[in-house]
Every structure is written in structure tokens, then in C-alpha cells.
Design a protein around this motif. Structure first.
Motif, PDB file in Angstrom:
ATOM      1  N   LEU A 242      10.018  -4.557   8.162  1.00  0.00           N
ATOM      2  CA  LEU A 242       9.116  -3.554   7.609  1.00  0.00           C
ATOM      3  C   LEU A 242       8.464  -2.792   8.751  1.00  0.00           C
ATOM      4  O   LEU A 242       7.914  -3.400   9.677  1.00  0.00           O
ATOM      5  CB  LEU A 242       8.022  -4.221   6.763  1.00  0.00           C
ATOM      6  CG  LEU A 242       8.432  -5.357   5.822  1.00  0.00           C
ATOM      7  CD1 LEU A 242       7.203  -5.876   5.076  1.00  0.00           C
ATOM      8  CD2 LEU A 242       9.493  -4.895   4.842  1.00  0.00           C
ATOM      9  N   THR A 243       8.494  -1.475   8.690  1.00  0.00           N
ATOM     10  CA  THR A 243       7.783  -0.643   9.660  1.00  0.00           C
ATOM     11  C   THR A 243       6.657   0.057   8.924  1.00  0.00           C
ATOM     12  O   THR A 243       6.879   0.927   8.088  1.00  0.00           O
ATOM     13  CB  THR A 243       8.727   0.390  10.308  1.00  0.00           C
ATOM     14  OG1 THR A 243       9.806  -0.296  10.944  1.00  0.00           O
ATOM     15  CG2 THR A 243       7.977   1.204  11.353  1.00  0.00           C
ATOM     16  N   ILE A 244       5.431  -0.360   9.226  1.00  0.00           N
ATOM     17  CA  ILE A 244       4.237   0.096   8.511  1.00  0.00           C
ATOM     18  C   ILE A 244       3.270   0.673   9.539  1.00  0.00           C
ATOM     19  O   ILE A 244       3.130   0.142  10.645  1.00  0.00           O
ATOM     20  CB  ILE A 244       3.565  -1.079   7.774  1.00  0.00           C
ATOM     21  CG1 ILE A 244       4.597  -1.828   6.921  1.00  0.00           C
ATOM     22  CG2 ILE A 244       2.412  -0.608   6.909  1.00  0.00           C
ATOM     23  CD1 ILE A 244       4.165  -3.207   6.515  1.00  0.00           C
TER      24      ILE A 244
ATOM     25  N   VAL B 123      -3.737  -9.371   8.097  1.00  0.00           N
ATOM     26  CA  VAL B 123      -2.781  -9.640   7.022  1.00  0.00           C
ATOM     27  C   VAL B 123      -1.650 -10.519   7.550  1.00  0.00           C
ATOM     28  O   VAL B 123      -1.200 -11.466   6.884  1.00  0.00           O
ATOM     29  CB  VAL B 123      -2.209  -8.325   6.448  1.00  0.00           C
ATOM     30  CG1 VAL B 123      -1.094  -8.604   5.457  1.00  0.00           C
ATOM     31  CG2 VAL B 123      -3.326  -7.520   5.794  1.00  0.00           C
ATOM     32  N   VAL B 124      -1.191 -10.208   8.755  1.00  0.00           N
ATOM     33  CA  VAL B 124      -0.136 -11.014   9.378  1.00  0.00           C
ATOM     34  C   VAL B 124      -0.579 -12.460   9.507  1.00  0.00           C
ATOM     35  O   VAL B 124       0.172 -13.401   9.216  1.00  0.00           O
ATOM     36  CB  VAL B 124       0.239 -10.426  10.762  1.00  0.00           C
ATOM     37  CG1 VAL B 124       1.147 -11.380  11.530  1.00  0.00           C
ATOM     38  CG2 VAL B 124       0.904  -9.074  10.603  1.00  0.00           C
ATOM     39  N   SER B 125      -1.823 -12.664   9.943  1.00  0.00           N
ATOM     40  CA  SER B 125      -2.343 -14.021  10.107  1.00  0.00           C
ATOM     41  C   SER B 125      -2.481 -14.734   8.767  1.00  0.00           C
ATOM     42  O   SER B 125      -2.116 -15.910   8.631  1.00  0.00           O
ATOM     43  CB  SER B 125      -3.701 -13.962  10.815  1.00  0.00           C
ATOM     44  OG  SER B 125      -4.264 -15.240  10.933  1.00  0.00           O
TER      45      SER B 125
ATOM     46  N   PRO C 241       4.672  -8.063  -1.505  1.00  0.00           N
ATOM     47  CA  PRO C 241       3.277  -8.485  -1.296  1.00  0.00           C
ATOM     48  C   PRO C 241       2.733  -8.101   0.077  1.00  0.00           C
ATOM     49  O   PRO C 241       1.575  -7.680   0.198  1.00  0.00           O
ATOM     50  CB  PRO C 241       3.338 -10.008  -1.466  1.00  0.00           C
ATOM     51  CG  PRO C 241       4.490 -10.220  -2.403  1.00  0.00           C
ATOM     52  CD  PRO C 241       5.493  -9.182  -2.012  1.00  0.00           C
ATOM     53  N   VAL C 242       3.544  -8.228   1.119  1.00  0.00           N
ATOM     54  CA  VAL C 242       3.087  -7.850   2.456  1.00  0.00           C
ATOM     55  C   VAL C 242       2.846  -6.347   2.532  1.00  0.00           C
ATOM     56  O   VAL C 242       1.855  -5.886   3.111  1.00  0.00           O
ATOM     57  CB  VAL C 242       4.098  -8.310   3.523  1.00  0.00           C
ATOM     58  CG1 VAL C 242       3.772  -7.690   4.886  1.00  0.00           C
ATOM     59  CG2 VAL C 242       4.118  -9.835   3.629  1.00  0.00           C
ATOM     60  N   LEU C 243       3.750  -5.566   1.932  1.00  0.00           N
ATOM     61  CA  LEU C 243       3.557  -4.118   1.910  1.00  0.00           C
ATOM     62  C   LEU C 243       2.243  -3.749   1.226  1.00  0.00           C
ATOM     63  O   LEU C 243       1.461  -2.939   1.740  1.00  0.00           O
ATOM     64  CB  LEU C 243       4.727  -3.443   1.200  1.00  0.00           C
ATOM     65  CG  LEU C 243       6.052  -3.356   1.951  1.00  0.00           C
ATOM     66  CD1 LEU C 243       7.123  -2.744   1.055  1.00  0.00           C
ATOM     67  CD2 LEU C 243       5.904  -2.529   3.215  1.00  0.00           C
ATOM     68  N   TYR C 244       1.987  -4.334   0.085  1.00  0.00           N
ATOM     69  CA  TYR C 244       0.761  -4.022  -0.662  1.00  0.00           C
ATOM     70  C   TYR C 244      -0.484  -4.435   0.130  1.00  0.00           C
ATOM     71  O   TYR C 244      -1.482  -3.691   0.178  1.00  0.00           O
ATOM     72  CB  TYR C 244       0.769  -4.722  -2.024  1.00  0.00           C
ATOM     73  CG  TYR C 244       1.871  -4.244  -2.946  1.00  0.00           C
ATOM     74  CD1 TYR C 244       2.344  -2.936  -2.886  1.00  0.00           C
ATOM     75  CD2 TYR C 244       2.443  -5.106  -3.876  1.00  0.00           C
ATOM     76  CE1 TYR C 244       3.355  -2.494  -3.718  1.00  0.00           C
ATOM     77  CE2 TYR C 244       3.454  -4.663  -4.722  1.00  0.00           C
ATOM     78  CZ  TYR C 244       3.915  -3.359  -4.638  1.00  0.00           C
ATOM     79  OH  TYR C 244       4.923  -2.928  -5.468  1.00  0.00           O
ATOM     80  N   ASP C 245      -0.433  -5.614   0.755  1.00  0.00           N
ATOM     81  CA  ASP C 245      -1.583  -6.080   1.542  1.00  0.00           C
ATOM     82  C   ASP C 245      -1.840  -5.161   2.729  1.00  0.00           C
ATOM     83  O   ASP C 245      -3.003  -4.884   3.082  1.00  0.00           O
ATOM     84  CB  ASP C 245      -1.348  -7.511   2.025  1.00  0.00           C
ATOM     85  CG  ASP C 245      -1.435  -8.530   0.891  1.00  0.00           C
ATOM     86  OD1 ASP C 245      -1.836  -8.135  -0.225  1.00  0.00           O
ATOM     87  OD2 ASP C 245      -1.090  -9.705   1.136  1.00  0.00           O
TER      88      ASP C 245
ATOM     89  N   ALA D 186      -3.186   0.689   6.107  1.00  0.00           N
ATOM     90  CA  ALA D 186      -1.964   1.428   6.422  1.00  0.00           C
ATOM     91  C   ALA D 186      -1.824   2.590   5.442  1.00  0.00           C
ATOM     92  O   ALA D 186      -2.162   2.459   4.258  1.00  0.00           O
ATOM     93  CB  ALA D 186      -0.750   0.505   6.328  1.00  0.00           C
ATOM     94  N   ASN D 187      -1.354   3.731   5.939  1.00  0.00           N
ATOM     95  CA  ASN D 187      -1.112   4.858   5.026  1.00  0.00           C
ATOM     96  C   ASN D 187       0.321   5.400   5.148  1.00  0.00           C
ATOM     97  O   ASN D 187       0.623   6.485   4.678  1.00  0.00           O
ATOM     98  CB  ASN D 187      -2.122   5.983   5.272  1.00  0.00           C
ATOM     99  CG  ASN D 187      -2.178   6.422   6.719  1.00  0.00           C
ATOM    100  OD1 ASN D 187      -1.229   6.263   7.476  1.00  0.00           O
ATOM    101  ND2 ASN D 187      -3.315   6.979   7.121  1.00  0.00           N
ATOM    102  N   ARG D 188       1.188   4.594   5.802  1.00  0.00           N
ATOM    103  CA  ARG D 188       2.590   4.963   5.913  1.00  0.00           C
ATOM    104  C   ARG D 188       3.455   3.713   5.826  1.00  0.00           C
ATOM    105  O   ARG D 188       3.160   2.701   6.468  1.00  0.00           O
ATOM    106  CB  ARG D 188       2.907   5.647   7.255  1.00  0.00           C
ATOM    107  CG  ARG D 188       2.383   7.044   7.419  1.00  0.00           C
ATOM    108  CD  ARG D 188       3.082   7.741   8.589  1.00  0.00           C
ATOM    109  NE  ARG D 188       3.664   6.826   9.539  1.00  0.00           N
ATOM    110  CZ  ARG D 188       3.060   6.394  10.646  1.00  0.00           C
ATOM    111  NH1 ARG D 188       1.827   6.781  10.921  1.00  0.00           N
ATOM    112  NH2 ARG D 188       3.680   5.580  11.478  1.00  0.00           N
ATOM    113  N   VAL D 189       4.506   3.793   5.019  1.00  0.00           N
ATOM    114  CA  VAL D 189       5.583   2.802   5.045  1.00  0.00           C
ATOM    115  C   VAL D 189       6.815   3.569   5.499  1.00  0.00           C
ATOM    116  O   VAL D 189       7.454   4.261   4.716  1.00  0.00           O
ATOM    117  CB  VAL D 189       5.800   2.139   3.669  1.00  0.00           C
ATOM    118  CG1 VAL D 189       6.980   1.163   3.742  1.00  0.00           C
ATOM    119  CG2 VAL D 189       4.541   1.409   3.214  1.00  0.00           C
TER     120      VAL D 189
END
Length: 249
Positions: free
Chosen positions: A61-63, A89-91, A140-144, A150-153
Motif C-alpha cells: 500500500l502506498t498512502i 496506525v502501523v504500531s 482496514p489499514v487503508l481506512y485507519d 492520509a488524504n491520498r491512496v
């Protein structure tokens, strides 16, 4: 012919002429060896292609985010706060440090126009590349991440950890396919296939798949399907060009 001439000359008490005084050369010959005699200068060049399908097992994922501020300090501080929130979020998701990388870290001025070069503010940009190994974690990671600021996926890419092994298998299958094709073509021409003289790996154009694959195999991996995401399979391809010698039947 030489032996018969020598016998006749001996009976007649004559010496053989100089052209017949050389030691005769004895050549062993058998029908089997004669059938495998290479045809000088005659070769056949064929291509072979193989494709193996394998299910992806890693998800990249590139966010990122872009933000603007009126001062350099505010742009810097806002960027750091938002980046810290994404790493939080990663943690919380217990994603290993080796699967996270910051990219495209930028902080630059904004101008009213390029002619007068008057600074009217600053823009901060940052990307985070996260590698996941479970399809159920992707959304779930994208949403978190989006909730954290974050404002870009930018992209979500599916990869396989066994691509190198599968490509090695595909190369072997491609060479076998080339041999099978060359054997059939040589037989149609009344020839037999000799040893390979040259083997080249041909670059695969991912945008233009081969018109004909000699092998299309699906390995024992199973595609994953979550409630809203399907992985499908990744195509691993190999193309070769092989030149064989032709031999007489």
C-alpha cells in the motif's frame, strides 16, 4: 579400389604409381552414425514461451498526504504530526518495521506566480509504503490511515514472494516448449533435431503478452477472496529463442 590395384600390380611384378603409394585411410561407417550426420550450415531457430499463474501473498500500500500552511514552521509541524499519526496506525496494527518505509518526503514553498516568485505559503508532502501479508488487513489499514490524516491512496499492488522461483520454472518450460516445437518442424521438413547451438532469453513485454503460450500452468496456490477484495493470480512469464542444428534422418 587401392587394395585391388595393389594386388594386380604385385601379381604383375610392378611398383604402384606414386599416387597409390600413400597409406590408405580406413573409415569406420555404420548406418546408425550416418543417420545422425549434421547437415552443414542448416539450423532451425524457434521460440518457446511459458506462463505460470501464482496467487499473490504480499500487498503493498502506498498512502500519503499533502498539506499546505502559511509558514514554514507550521508546514513542518503539521507534516510531522500527521506522519506520526500514520506511524501510530502501523504500531497499533503490529506491522513489522521492515515492512514500512517513508518515501517522497518534501517540504517546499508555494509562489503566487512563477514570474514574481513571491512566497505565499508552504506545502508538505509525504508517502508511506506499507507491506501486508494478510488480505483481510488491506482495507482496514487503508481506512485507519485515512482516518489518521492520509488524504491520498496512490496505489495498492499485489506481489508474490515466490516470483523468482516461478520464473525459473517458466524458463525451463519455455526451453522444453522450444525443443518440442523444433522437433515437430524438423520432422515436417524430413530432418531430425540436433544439438542446441544457441539459447537466448527474450525480454517479456508485460504490456503485450505472447500471442501463443506453449505452456499455461496454474500452481497449487489458492487465490484469496475477502468480503470486498479478490487477489486473483499473478502471471509469471518466460520467453526463449533456441537455435538447433539439423541432422539427416
Amino acid at each position: 579400389m587401392h587394395r585391388l590395384t595393389l594386388v594386380l600390380l604385385a601379381l604383375a611384378g610392378c611398383q604402384p604409381p606414386p599416387c597409390l603409394r600413400e597409406t590408405p585411410t580406413v573409415i569406420a561407417w555404420s548406418p546408425t552414425e550416418h543417420a545422425a550426420t549434421p547437415v552443414p550450415g542448416r539450423t532451425i531457430t524457434v521460440s518457446g514461451a511459458a506462463e505460470i499463474l501464482t496467487a499473490p501473498d504480499t500487498f503493498e500500500l502506498t498512502i500519503g498526504f499533502d498539506l499546505q500552511a502559511t509558514s514554514l514552521e507550521q508546514a513542518r509541524d503539521d507534516s510531522r504530526r500527521r506522519a506520526a499519526a500514520l506511524l501510530d496506525v502501523v504500531s497499533q496494527r503490529s506491522i513489522p518495521d521492515s515492512d514500512v518505509q517513508t518515501q517522497d518526503l518534501a517540504l517546499q514553498p508555494r509562489y503566487d506566480n512563477y514570474e514574481h516568485r513571491k512566497i505565499v505559503g508552504y506545502q508538505a508532502t509525504r508517502n508511506l509504503v506499507v507491506t501486508l501479508h494478510d488480505l483481510d488487513d488491506v482495507e482496514p489499514v487503508l481506512y485507519d490511515m485515512l482516518a489518521a490524516g492520509a488524504n491520498r491512496v496512490d496505489r495498492v499492488q499485489f506481489h508474490s514472494s515466490v516470483v523468482r522461483d516461478k520464473r525459473a520454472e517458466a524458463r525451463v518450460l519455455a526451453v522444453q516448449a522450444a525443443r518440442d516445437k523444433a522437433t515437430a518442424m524438423a520432422e515436417a521438413l524430413g530432418q531430425a533435431l540436433g544439438e542446441p547451438l544457441r539459447v537466448d532469453e527474450v525480454a517479456v513485454d508485460t504490456w503485450r503478452p505472447p500471442a501463443m503460450n506453449n505452456f499455461a500452468l496454474t500452481n497449487d496456490s489458492t487465490p484469496q477472496i475477502s468480503d470486498t477484495v479478490a487477489t486473483g493470480r499473478i502471471r509469471v512469464q518466460a520467453n526463449v529463442s533456441v537455435t538447433f542444428a539439423l541432422v539427416r534422418q
